[in-house]
Design a protein around this motif. Structure first.
Motif, PDB file in Angstrom:
ATOM      1  N   ALA A  17      -8.405  -6.214   5.102  1.00  0.00           N
ATOM      2  CA  ALA A  17      -7.314  -6.574   6.005  1.00  0.00           C
ATOM      3  C   ALA A  17      -6.471  -7.697   5.416  1.00  0.00           C
ATOM      4  CB  ALA A  17      -7.872  -6.985   7.366  1.00  0.00           C
ATOM      5  N   SER A  18      -7.118  -8.621   4.685  1.00  0.00           N
ATOM      6  CA  SER A  18      -6.383  -9.740   4.098  1.00  0.00           C
ATOM      7  C   SER A  18      -5.375  -9.256   3.046  1.00  0.00           C
ATOM      8  CB  SER A  18      -7.347 -10.745   3.485  1.00  0.00           C
ATOM      9  OG  SER A  18      -8.145 -10.126   2.489  1.00  0.00           O
ATOM     10  N   GLU A  19      -5.723  -8.206   2.327  1.00  0.00           N
ATOM     11  CA  GLU A  19      -4.809  -7.658   1.321  1.00  0.00           C
ATOM     12  C   GLU A  19      -3.583  -7.035   1.995  1.00  0.00           C
ATOM     13  OE1 GLU A  19      -4.848  -4.371  -2.307  1.00  0.00           O
ATOM     14  OE2 GLU A  19      -6.701  -4.839  -1.243  1.00  0.00           O
ATOM     15  N   LEU A  20      -3.815  -6.269   3.067  1.00  0.00           N
ATOM     16  CA  LEU A  20      -2.695  -5.681   3.807  1.00  0.00           C
ATOM     17  C   LEU A  20      -1.871  -6.771   4.477  1.00  0.00           C
ATOM     18  CD1 LEU A  20      -1.196  -3.167   4.775  1.00  0.00           C
ATOM     19  CD2 LEU A  20      -2.753  -3.087   6.716  1.00  0.00           C
ATOM     20  N   HIS A  21      -2.531  -7.791   5.003  1.00  0.00           N
ATOM     21  CA  HIS A  21      -1.836  -8.914   5.643  1.00  0.00           C
ATOM     22  C   HIS A  21      -0.874  -9.574   4.663  1.00  0.00           C
ATOM     23  CE1 HIS A  21      -1.818 -12.969   7.747  1.00  0.00           C
ATOM     24  NE2 HIS A  21      -1.373 -12.122   8.658  1.00  0.00           N
ATOM     25  N   ARG A  22      -1.328  -9.788   3.413  1.00  0.00           N
ATOM     26  CA  ARG A  22      -0.485 -10.380   2.377  1.00  0.00           C
ATOM     27  C   ARG A  22       0.694  -9.477   2.053  1.00  0.00           C
ATOM     28  NH1 ARG A  22      -0.066  -9.141  -2.489  1.00  0.00           N
ATOM     29  NH2 ARG A  22      -2.015  -7.989  -2.586  1.00  0.00           N
ATOM     30  N   MET A  23       0.454  -8.163   1.950  1.00  0.00           N
ATOM     31  CA  MET A  23       1.519  -7.215   1.641  1.00  0.00           C
ATOM     32  C   MET A  23       2.566  -7.154   2.754  1.00  0.00           C
ATOM     33  SD  MET A  23      -0.843  -4.193   0.023  1.00  0.00           S
ATOM     34  CE  MET A  23       0.476  -3.078  -0.418  1.00  0.00           C
ATOM     35  N   LEU A  24       2.113  -7.240   3.994  1.00  0.00           N
ATOM     36  CA  LEU A  24       3.039  -7.241   5.127  1.00  0.00           C
ATOM     37  C   LEU A  24       3.884  -8.511   5.130  1.00  0.00           C
ATOM     38  CD1 LEU A  24       0.702  -5.840   7.925  1.00  0.00           C
ATOM     39  CD2 LEU A  24       2.535  -4.625   6.746  1.00  0.00           C
ATOM     40  N   ALA A  25       3.244  -9.656   4.795  1.00  0.00           N
ATOM     41  CA  ALA A  25       3.962 -10.932   4.745  1.00  0.00           C
ATOM     42  C   ALA A  25       5.030 -10.910   3.658  1.00  0.00           C
ATOM     43  CB  ALA A  25       2.984 -12.077   4.510  1.00  0.00           C
TER      44      ALA A  25
END
Length: 109
Positions: A17-25
């Motif tokens: 989830a942290s990887e997707l969170h970074r990509m969304l940011a």
């Protein structure tokens, strides 16, 4: 509807989830850790359409991959008797009464 973000992300090699969170940011979608947890766990409280757009762009997928319909969970329609339909239709129609031309409305009944 079933929320399918985790599987859609996994199909693209995103496992955390942290990887997707970074990509969304990186695309301008800054969300809280709590909301990200809800999105990732499969039980989001709410999602805005513009957020859905960003998720689709980041994952390179369509909405149809993120939201899966579950028609079996929709209750079947209950057929009403002919007399009940007329009563139900009459109950939903309200009589229209014109307002007086004094410019003031009447108090509620």
């Amino acid at each position: 509807m079933k929320w399918n973000l985790r599987l859609a992300a996994a199909n693209r090699g995103i496992w955390k989830a942290s990887e997707l969170h970074r990509m969304l940011a990186e695309r301008g979608m800054v969300i809280s850790a709590g909301k990200m947890s809800g999105l990732w766990s499969g039980s989001p409280n709410a999602i805005k359409l513009d957020e859905l757009d960003v998720i689709c762009v980041v994952l390179g997928c369509g909405v149809d991959e993120l939201l899966l319909p579950e028609p079996e969970k929709v209750p079947a329609a209950v057929p009403a008797a002919d007399g009940e339909q007329a009563v139900a239709a009459a109950a939903h129609t309200r009589a229209v009464t014109p307002r007086p031309r004094t410019g003031r409305s009447l108090p509620p009944r």
